[in-house]
Design an enzyme around this catalytic site. Structure first.
Site, short mmCIF file in Angstrom:
data_model
loop_
_atom_site.label_atom_id
_atom_site.label_comp_id
_atom_site.label_asym_id
_atom_site.label_seq_id
_atom_site.Cartn_x
_atom_site.Cartn_y
_atom_site.Cartn_z
N SER A 1 0.84 -1.19 0.00
CA SER A 1 0.00 0.00 0.00
C SER A 1 0.88 1.26 0.00
CB SER A 1 -0.92 -0.06 1.23
OG SER A 1 -1.98 0.82 1.08
N ARG B 1 -11.70 6.02 10.05
CA ARG B 1 -11.18 4.66 10.06
C ARG B 1 -12.22 3.66 9.55
NH1 ARG B 1 -6.76 1.59 9.52
NH2 ARG B 1 -6.76 -0.21 10.88
N ASP C 1 -8.46 -6.90 -4.49
CA ASP C 1 -8.09 -5.55 -4.04
C ASP C 1 -8.64 -4.54 -5.04
OD1 ASP C 1 -6.88 -3.17 -3.32
OD2 ASP C 1 -4.86 -3.99 -3.20
N HIS D 1 -7.79 -5.49 -0.20
CA HIS D 1 -6.52 -4.79 -0.10
C HIS D 1 -5.72 -5.24 1.13
CE1 HIS D 1 -3.55 -1.71 -0.50
NE2 HIS D 1 -3.88 -1.12 0.62
N ASP D 2 -6.44 -5.55 2.20
CA ASP D 2 -5.79 -5.99 3.44
C ASP D 2 -5.01 -7.29 3.30
OD1 ASP D 2 -5.96 -4.15 5.40
OD2 ASP D 2 -7.64 -5.04 6.47
#
Lengths: 198, 377
Positions: free
Chosen positions: B148, B218, B314, B347-348
């Site tokens: 990222s 968040r 992602d 994405h994580d």
């Protein structure tokens, strides 16, 4: 080591830049980088195989030759290798064009559909041939465009592609294919290996 | 965050000219290391963290008492094997874990800098961390790696210092932050700045904290780190500790409860102003533009061996954007490997236990490290 790879290796000069299109598990890439001083890259469509190559530290990118060759600049490699995958493309003609654009020399290996065993299968059994080099049934084959050594020879000639050298592989037997023995070799060769230039 | 003064930190005395035009010097850069630097000093890997990461990539973070953010990847026997490699990870400038950031005290006023902290860029972050090579007297890193925003730093590092890393692993990143990426970051920033406790960034001296705004930022961001399929499989429409809908606005659904929890634990460990500054740095990142629209030029003359990884699910930094980097590198004949890992973790994925991803990196690093060493002999 596959006989085919030995032939390919002999074609390639030291210190050249090589692209292996459809590099599979990277066996040829490893063989070449161990036995020759070459700077070698690979392109492979299968994620599993790409992961295997990268695990071996090989510079392989996931992609397919029909879409991803265009990112390589003109004549950016001394040799581009296409080993037994031409028949699997939607448009082999465009792939060959692109290979010749990217590479100064192009090495193409084709499984020969003109081999006598293939011809006999069709003649006597009346079924689509299934052989060691062509192990698929008609309904599950990835091979969309099968050709013979003679077909590919004519294909190149008709397009003004220079054929530097053609090698016949039949089992362990390696021999030269020339204009005069072409029809005979087309009958007895399992594989044809072509060294081409635009 | 009272433990901040116990952290490893190096005072960077040399002046650093920032992209915004300001110059900083005598600023702290907090870092952590794992494993040992060998005699040849050829086994060092600099890992760059992502937006909300810090220097604690592995082990237990002494400030939060939680596991390091890249515990799956960094540690003994892990892909970034600390039995073999010397891992360095620094808190980016702009961050809130001991490096120079908006929470740092302004010597002129004796108050936290807040929004008087200069706007920084990925380039500034990388240039600041480059000082760590001097600090550890490392001539050349074995590798630089990160996912990222960490991946963006990898790209910028190789571009700035083409001869300082043998291997580069940019993971799930982009060379140019997209409109969608900027949009999500702006959403987060607006959530913080709309919180009345933000106080134009001076919340520290007013003894408040924009917790609600930061938590919402968040929560929104967290959604972008997951895939639709992953969310559906994990939560579906499951209800949270109740058998029926309550016809109100409490967290009826598990996903709501999960996001609220993610928001609430985040505010305990992260600073709202840092969130503003770091997201801004990401938005400003456009390596392609830095090189006049030709990304290949960013890597001209590099001898670094690249291994680029993306993930199928992602959608924040999709495969296509990772592939653009591959294409730019191929255009100049650079040494580049690329694979898209199949996973539904979004994405994580780069932070999670994705065996295919972890094993490929482990093998790649081990083989490449021994290949490079063999060649030298």
């Amino acid at each position: 080591m596959k006989e085919e790879f030995k032939v390919i290796s002999k074609f390639i000069e030291e210190k050249s830049r090589v692209l292996d299109v459809g590099c599979g598990d990277g066996i040829l890439m490893e063989f070449l980088s161990k036995n020759k001083v070459v700077d070698i890259r690979g392109l492979e469509i299968s994620k599993e195989k790409v992961k295997k190559c990268l695990s071996k530290g090989l510079a392989v990118i996931e992609g397919d030759a029909e879409n991803d060759l265009k990112q390589f600049p003109d004549l950016s490699f001394d040799y581009v290798i296409l080993s037994q995958t031409l028949q699997a493309f939607m448009s082999p003609e465009k792939v060959i064009e692109n290979l010749l654009r990217v590479g100064k020399k192009v090495i193409v290996t084709i499984p020969n559909f003109g081999h006598w065993r293939v011809r006999l299968d069709l003649l006597f059994k009346g079924e689509m041939p299934v052989t060691k080099n062509l192990p698929y049934q008609w309904y599950d084959t990835p091979n969309l465009h099968m050709c013979t050594i003679l077909d590919f020879y004519n294909f190149c000639n008709n397009r003004g592609i220079n054929i530097f050298k053609t090698i016949s592989l039949n089992g362990q037997t390696i021999s030269d294919i020339t204009r005069s023995n072409l029809k005979y070799k087309n009958l007895i060769s399992e594989l044809g290996i072509f060294l081409l230039e635009k | 965050m009272s433990n901040l003064n116990k952290l490893n930190s190096v005072l960077i005395k040399k002046a650093l000219k920032l992209d915004c035009g300001k110059e900083i010097s005598n600023f702290p850069l907090a870092y952590e290391t794992y494993g040992n630097l060998n005699e040849n000093k050829d086994n060092a890997i600099l890992i760059f963290h992502a937006l909300t990461g810090d220097q604690y990539a592995s082990g237990i973070n002494p400030v939060t008492n939680k596991e390091g953010w890249w515990n799956y990847a960094v540690g003994p026997g892990k892909p970034f094997d600390t039995d073999k490699f010397f891992i360095i990870c620094a808190n980016v400038i702009g961050g809130c874990m001991g490096s120079y950031g908006p929470g740092s005290i302004d010597p002129l006023t004796n108050k936290p800098l807040g929004t008087n902290f200069p706007v920084i860029t990925i380039n500034d972050m990388v240039n600041a961390q480059y000082n760590l090579l001097d600090h550890f007297k490392i001539e050349k890193l074995f590798a630089v790696a990160g996912g990222s925003m960490g991946g963006m730093q990898v790209l910028q590092f190789v571009s700035n210092f083409p001869n300082k890393a043998k291997v580069a692993l940019p993971i799930a990143c982009t060379a140019s932050h997209s409109a969608q990426n900027i949009a999500f970051n702006e959403l987060g920033r607006q959530a913080i700045m709309s919180d009345s406790n933000w106080k134009e960034g001076l919340y520290n001296e007013k003894l408040t904290n924009p917790d609600k705004g930061l938590a919402v930022a968040r929560m929104a961001a967290h959604i972008t780190y997951l895939s639709k399929q992953g969310l559906q499989e994990k939560f579906g429409r499951n209800l949270q500790e109740r058998s029926d809908l309550k016809f109100g606005f409490d967290a009826d659904f598990q996903i709501e409860s999960y996001l609220r929890y993610q928001g609430s634990v985040f505010v305990d460990r992260f600073d709202a102003n840092s969130y503003l500054y770091i997201t801004r740095a990401m938005d400003y990142f456009d390596l392609t533009k830095q090189f006049g629209g030709n990304l290949s030029k960013a890597f001209k003359n590099t001898k670094t061996k690249f291994f680029i990884i993306s993930f199928t699910s992602d959608w924040l930094y999709p495969t296509s954007e990772n592939k653009d980097i591959v294409i730019a590198l191929n255009a100049i004949g650079a040494d580049v490997g690329f694979v898209e890992i199949k996973t539904d973790k979004g994405h994580d994925s780069f932070l999670l236990n994705v065996p295919d991803f972890l094993s490929t990196i482990k093998n790649y690093l081990n083989t490449t490290y021994s290949n490079i060493n063999e060649r030298r002999i």
